[in-house]
Enzyme design. Structure first.
Site, mmCIF file in Angstrom:
data_model
loop_
_atom_site.group_PDB
_atom_site.id
_atom_site.type_symbol
_atom_site.label_atom_id
_atom_site.label_comp_id
_atom_site.label_asym_id
_atom_site.label_seq_id
_atom_site.Cartn_x
_atom_site.Cartn_y
_atom_site.Cartn_z
ATOM 1 C CG HIS A 37 -14.464 32.152 24.551
ATOM 2 N ND1 HIS A 37 -15.627 31.631 24.809
ATOM 3 C CD2 HIS A 37 -13.494 31.362 25.064
ATOM 4 C CE1 HIS A 37 -15.703 30.644 25.379
ATOM 5 N NE2 HIS A 37 -14.425 30.333 25.549
ATOM 6 N N GLY A 147 -8.144 34.042 30.066
ATOM 7 C CA GLY A 147 -9.217 34.686 30.944
ATOM 8 C C GLY A 147 -8.662 34.308 32.383
#
Length: 296
Positions: A37, A147
């Site tokens: 993250h 991601g």
């Protein structure tokens, strides 16, 4: 950094920032932040004037027998990490704010949401697409950062952005991995030491695919899948959920690897389900090899 709990306050902040010409970046998360993250946050910090991280464990993307109740939550730790990374706003709405009584509207990207992850987790991507669209409408980011680890999710959100003409650019960042290749995931916290060691089989299977496709020129998708399956089956604690080699946009399975492909898999390690993927490029035709030729 400011913690925002209410939708109308987040919307007002974003409207003011846009009015002043500031570029807004959104990093949507379910919390339990890790270096994966934070790599998204750092990329957002590079590209944007104002960075918003959302933390919302979205009940709509969990099935009835999944891990919603035990999903890791630590907003204090998440906030500390966001402060360290220079985040401007941490947006952490409640479930009642996001889905008030009488809520009835859902978003579904047809043809992409019911395969692979969607087949194993019915309704999952309906929940994902809905909450992502709501976050886009509330935060109104110029850029949103995802991601590559959640490869199917990326494809679905990209398609939703195109189909609905949304005024946001998706920035896809590389999967972050531990030194042994395991993709970073909040669910890795569920693994005991033996399971943690076993979980590297996902990366080893993907690396086997990369060797065959990119280094040795194998183009038969079924042969590559068989080689990956052998890697997973050699690990006693692992149980394969699905394994697929697909087109990177349509998510349709390919028989011949003659273009960029998404190689994705989901594996149960004990009671924990993990996912991973790679995007791979085939070798030029002149470098083609069969599986027999590719074996050392």
């Amino acid at each position: 950094m400011e913690l925002i709990r209410r939708l109308h306050l987040m919307r007002e902040i974003s409207q003011e920032a846009r009015g002043r010409g500031r570029k807004i970046g959104l990093v949507p998360t379910m919390g339990a932040l890790h270096d994966g993250h934070l790599s998204l946050v750092r990329r957002a910090r590079e590209l944007c004037d104002l960075v918003v991280v959302s933390v919302f464990v979205n009940p709509a993307q969990f099935g009835p027998n999944e891990d919603f109740d035990r999903y890791p939550r630590d907003l204090t730790r998440d906030a500390d990490l966001c402060v360290q990374e220079g985040v401007d706003y941490l947006f952490a709405p409640s479930g009642e704010e996001m889905y008030p009584p009488g809520y009835r509207t859902w978003v579904e990207v047809e043809g992409l949401s019911d395969v692979f992850e969607g087949a194993s987790r019915p309704g999952h991507f309906r929940g994902v697409a809905t909450v992502v669209l709501k976050l886009f409408n509330i935060v109104r980011p110029h850029f949103s950062f995802f991601g590559q680890k959640d490869g199917q999710q990326v494809v679905i959100v990209q398609r939703m952005i195109r189909d609905l003409n949304l005024d946001v650019e998706l920035v896809v960042c590389p999967t972050q991995r531990d030194a042994d290749g395991l993709a970073l995931s909040s669910r890795n916290a569920y693994l005991d030491p033996d399971e943690r060691a076993a979980a590297t089989c996902l990366y080893r299977a993907l690396e086997r695919a990369r060797e065959l496709i990119e280094d040795q020129g194998v183009r038969d998708a079924r042969q590559v899948e068989a080689a990956m399956r052998q890697v997973i089956e050699s690990e006693p604690l692992a149980r394969l959920d699905y394994l697929a080699i697909t087109d990177t946009e349509t998510l349709e399975r390919v028989d011949e690897i003659d273009r960029r492909v998404l190689v994705a898999l989901a594996v149960w390690i004990g009671e924990t389900r993990l996912i991973d993927n790679m995007i791979l490029e085939p070798r030029k035709r002149g470098a083609h090899a069969t599986m027999e030729e590719a074996r050392p």
